[in-house]
Scaffold this active site. Structure first.
Site, mmCIF file in Angstrom:
data_model
loop_
_atom_site.group_PDB
_atom_site.id
_atom_site.type_symbol
_atom_site.label_atom_id
_atom_site.label_comp_id
_atom_site.label_asym_id
_atom_site.label_seq_id
_atom_site.Cartn_x
_atom_site.Cartn_y
_atom_site.Cartn_z
ATOM 1 N N PHE A 122 7.079 8.329 -4.570
ATOM 2 C CA PHE A 122 8.184 8.438 -4.077
ATOM 3 C C PHE A 122 8.427 6.589 -3.712
ATOM 4 C CE2 PHE A 122 10.762 9.290 -0.772
ATOM 5 C CZ PHE A 122 11.125 10.497 -1.050
ATOM 6 N N GLU A 362 6.393 4.156 5.981
ATOM 7 C CA GLU A 362 7.359 5.653 6.205
ATOM 8 C C GLU A 362 7.013 6.108 7.143
ATOM 9 O OE1 GLU A 362 5.049 9.507 4.653
ATOM 10 O OE2 GLU A 362 4.103 8.726 3.138
HETATM 11 C C1 LIG Z 1 0.641 0.750 2.260
HETATM 12 C C2 LIG Z 1 1.945 1.058 2.215
HETATM 13 C C3 LIG Z 1 2.292 2.222 1.555
HETATM 14 C C4 LIG Z 1 3.653 2.606 1.122
HETATM 15 N N1 LIG Z 1 3.994 3.351 0.955
HETATM 16 C C5 LIG Z 1 5.433 3.496 -0.043
HETATM 17 C C6 LIG Z 1 5.885 4.240 -0.629
HETATM 18 O O1 LIG Z 1 4.911 4.852 -1.894
HETATM 19 N N2 LIG Z 1 7.768 5.001 -0.979
HETATM 20 C C7 LIG Z 1 8.642 3.710 -0.564
HETATM 21 O O2 LIG Z 1 9.070 4.341 -0.669
HETATM 22 N N3 LIG Z 1 7.955 2.647 0.414
HETATM 23 C C8 LIG Z 1 6.455 2.798 1.051
HETATM 24 N N4 LIG Z 1 6.184 1.976 1.799
HETATM 25 C C9 LIG Z 1 6.764 0.904 2.448
HETATM 26 C C10 LIG Z 1 7.868 1.365 4.321
HETATM 27 O O3 LIG Z 1 7.816 2.683 4.123
HETATM 28 C C11 LIG Z 1 8.298 0.333 4.576
HETATM 29 O O4 LIG Z 1 7.548 -1.050 4.327
HETATM 30 C C12 LIG Z 1 8.290 0.667 6.114
HETATM 31 O O5 LIG Z 1 9.380 2.496 5.987
HETATM 32 C C13 LIG Z 1 8.962 -0.345 6.859
HETATM 33 O O6 LIG Z 1 10.093 -0.649 6.297
HETATM 34 P P1 LIG Z 1 10.166 -2.269 5.959
HETATM 35 O O7 LIG Z 1 9.111 -2.809 6.151
HETATM 36 O O8 LIG Z 1 11.803 -3.004 5.425
HETATM 37 O O9 LIG Z 1 10.592 -2.710 7.822
HETATM 38 P P2 LIG Z 1 12.085 -2.739 8.280
HETATM 39 O O10 LIG Z 1 12.951 -1.966 7.970
HETATM 40 O O11 LIG Z 1 12.662 -4.379 7.769
HETATM 41 O O12 LIG Z 1 11.460 -3.034 9.570
HETATM 42 C C14 LIG Z 1 11.833 -3.983 9.935
HETATM 43 C C15 LIG Z 1 11.366 -4.000 11.309
HETATM 44 O O13 LIG Z 1 12.494 -3.923 12.098
HETATM 45 C C16 LIG Z 1 13.135 -2.408 13.040
HETATM 46 N N5 LIG Z 1 14.142 -2.306 12.404
HETATM 47 C C17 LIG Z 1 14.527 -1.834 11.471
HETATM 48 N N6 LIG Z 1 15.807 -0.716 11.602
HETATM 49 C C18 LIG Z 1 16.542 -1.093 12.032
HETATM 50 C C19 LIG Z 1 17.431 -0.029 13.428
HETATM 51 N N7 LIG Z 1 18.340 -0.021 12.997
HETATM 52 N N8 LIG Z 1 17.396 0.174 14.131
HETATM 53 C C20 LIG Z 1 16.165 -1.132 15.113
HETATM 54 N N9 LIG Z 1 14.762 -1.378 15.145
HETATM 55 C C21 LIG Z 1 15.528 -0.840 13.549
HETATM 56 C C22 LIG Z 1 11.867 -1.799 12.711
HETATM 57 O O14 LIG Z 1 11.372 -0.406 13.483
HETATM 58 C C23 LIG Z 1 10.580 -2.981 12.647
HETATM 59 O O15 LIG Z 1 10.021 -3.544 13.697
HETATM 60 C C24 LIG Z 1 4.839 1.892 1.839
HETATM 61 C C25 LIG Z 1 4.524 0.932 2.940
HETATM 62 C C26 LIG Z 1 3.174 0.173 2.872
HETATM 63 C C27 LIG Z 1 2.510 -1.011 3.826
#
Ligand SMILES: Cc1cc2nc3c(=O)[nH]c(=O)nc-3n(C[C@H](O)[C@H](O)[C@H](O)COP(=O)(O)OP(=O)(O)OC[C@H]3O[C@@H](n4cnc5c(N)ncnc54)[C@H](O)[C@@H]3O)c2cc1C
Length: 378
Positions: A122, A362
């Site tokens: 996904f 997620e």
């Molecule tokens: C082991 C693993 C498996 C994964 N598998 C998948 C997968 O299969 N498919 C997929 O698509 N992704 C996957 N991911 C990605 C993961 O789901 C995302 O990295 C995660 O949702 C967070 O996104 P980000 O790292 O870009 O953080 P950001 O969105 O950049 O967030 C960083 C910080 O900013 C804060 N923040 C962001 N937006 C806001 C807002 N609007 N208001 C307040 N605070 C905010 C957050 O709370 C967080 O503290 C995976 C990640 C890992 C580590």
């Protein structure tokens, strides 16, 4: 209200537990060190129907319901998170196809995935965003009867296994995100080396490069320009698996904490005699019990979810509690172990590395709280 498991649920729970203890336990450290799940383990999980446990029988699933799925996931993750993470991400992609797919798409993609011959992914996250669909930059440009997709997807679980990948891209007609079913390893599809993660070793995580990937128009999943509901529904259902992973880690931390408290001696008697240790043991039990019933309940709700039931809010709420309880439980289990707890020879060190993954994946914890609050305050 009945909190007892049915005979079938007990059987599925036992089957997963037996497999985990007999087949997986001897390999848990190997999976940790090599960051890979041996093929025969995946085959064994497939033979237990764990790749399609909650899916309808009509499309090759076992039709056992989401509550059975969470029971099985807990038992697998209790022993090793890697295989459980593979199944969880697979079920996230597969669940989206089951919910939004046409009959033709389901007949094509679901049976091999339910048999574990194909492993689903996904793909939403990109280098620029993991939480905000408005920021995705992957594009799908209409060309005759197909779409040509270009972009990079970051942190995509299972992207190194063949199978369908539900992929979000901004389409050229509506300018909004649309979900497409991409067949992994089709021309133009490639992946990075696996990321070196802190925990969940064995759960493969790569970036995906989509270069002029051609997808037939028949592979649009759901409505054009309306990828957001696919994303929301997908990750809400994905949390059932994520909860199972965190719950299994929480249970393992509880068991390791209690075991060590009884085994470690001070002046000839177990450290369990200290009230400070007893308080920690009680805390472990409380966190596990609270998580357990929330995780099982979400599985039950998933079977009958309606828009009015606000499943997304329930999923987000349960994910926060269960992921944070697992992280807290692993930390408490380490405290019971003293310095031994931070030695890599001890299982609790691995449990801690696994437990801190859940809150970030997620949908980060803060985003889940925003979903819960938005639902309450609307
Ligand atoms: C082991 C693993 C498996 C994964 N598998 C998948 C997968 O299969 N498919 C997929 O698509 N992704 C996957 N991911 C990605 C993961 O789901 C995302 O990295 C995660 O949702 C967070 O996104 P980000 O790292 O870009 O953080 P950001 O969105 O950049 O967030 C960083 C910080 O900013 C804060 N923040 C962001 N937006 C806001 C807002 N609007 N208001 C307040 N605070 C905010 C957050 O709370 C967080 O503290 C995976 C990640 C890992 C580590």
């Amino acid at each position: 209200m009945d909190f007892t498991l049915s005979k079938e649920q007990e059987l599925i729970q036992k089957m997963a537990r037996d497999f985990a203890e007999q087949q997986l336990e001897p390999l848990a450290e190997q999976i940790e060190k090599e960051n890979a799940v041996p093929d025969h383990i995946l085959k064994g999980l497939a033979e237990l129907d764990l790749f399609g446990l909650a899916m309808p029988e009509e499309y090759g699933g076992a039709g056992a319901g989401y509550e059975s799925y969470v029971l099985a996931m807990e038992q697998i993750a209790r022993v090793s998170c890697g295989p459980a993470v593979i199944i969880s991400a697979h079920s996230l992609g597969l669940g989206a196809i089951n919910k939004f797919g046409t009959d033709e798409q389901k007949r094509k993609y679901m049976p091999p995935a339910c048999r574990g011959e194909h492993i689903c992914s996904f793909a939403f996250t990109e280098p620029g965003t993991g939480s905000d669909p408005k920021q995705i930059t992957t594009v799908a440009v209409k060309d005759g009867d197909s779409y040509v997709i270009n972009g990079t997807k970051r942190f995509i679980t299972n992207s190194n296994y063949p199978g369908p990948m539900v992929t979000f891209a901004r389409d050229s007609e509506t300018g909004h995100p649309t979900a497409f079913i991409v067949e992994k390893f089709c021309p133009g599809y490639s992946v990075s080396e696996p990321w070196d993660k802190l925990g969940w070793h064995g759960g493969p995580l790569c970036d995906v490069y989509l270069q002029d990937v051609r997808v037939p128009a028949a592979n649009v999943l759901g409505v054009m320009g309306n990828g957001y509901p696919v994303l929301q529904h997908g990750i809400a259902y994905g949390k059932i698996g994520m909860n199972g992973v965190a719950l299994g880690t929480c249970l393992a931390a509880y068991e390791e904490g209690v075991r060590y408290a009884k085994e470690k001696l001070h002046r000839g008697t177990p450290i369990a005699k200290f009230q400070a240790i007893q308080l920690r043991v009680a805390e472990l039990a409380m966190r596990y019990e609270a998580s357990r019933w929330l995780a099982y309940r979400l599985g039950c709700l998933a079977n009958t979810a309606t828009p009015a039931g606000d499943f997304e809010k329930e999923a987000a709420l349960s994910k926060v509690v269960i992921a944070e309880n697992a992280a807290a439980a692993a930390r408490i289990a380490i405290d019971i172990h003293g310095s031994y707890g931070i030695m890599n020879d001890y299982k609790v060190a691995r449990l801690y590395r696994d437990a801190v993954m859940g809150p970030q994946v997620e949908g980060v914890i803060d985003m889940q709280k925003i979903i819960v609050a938005a639902s309450i305050l609307r």
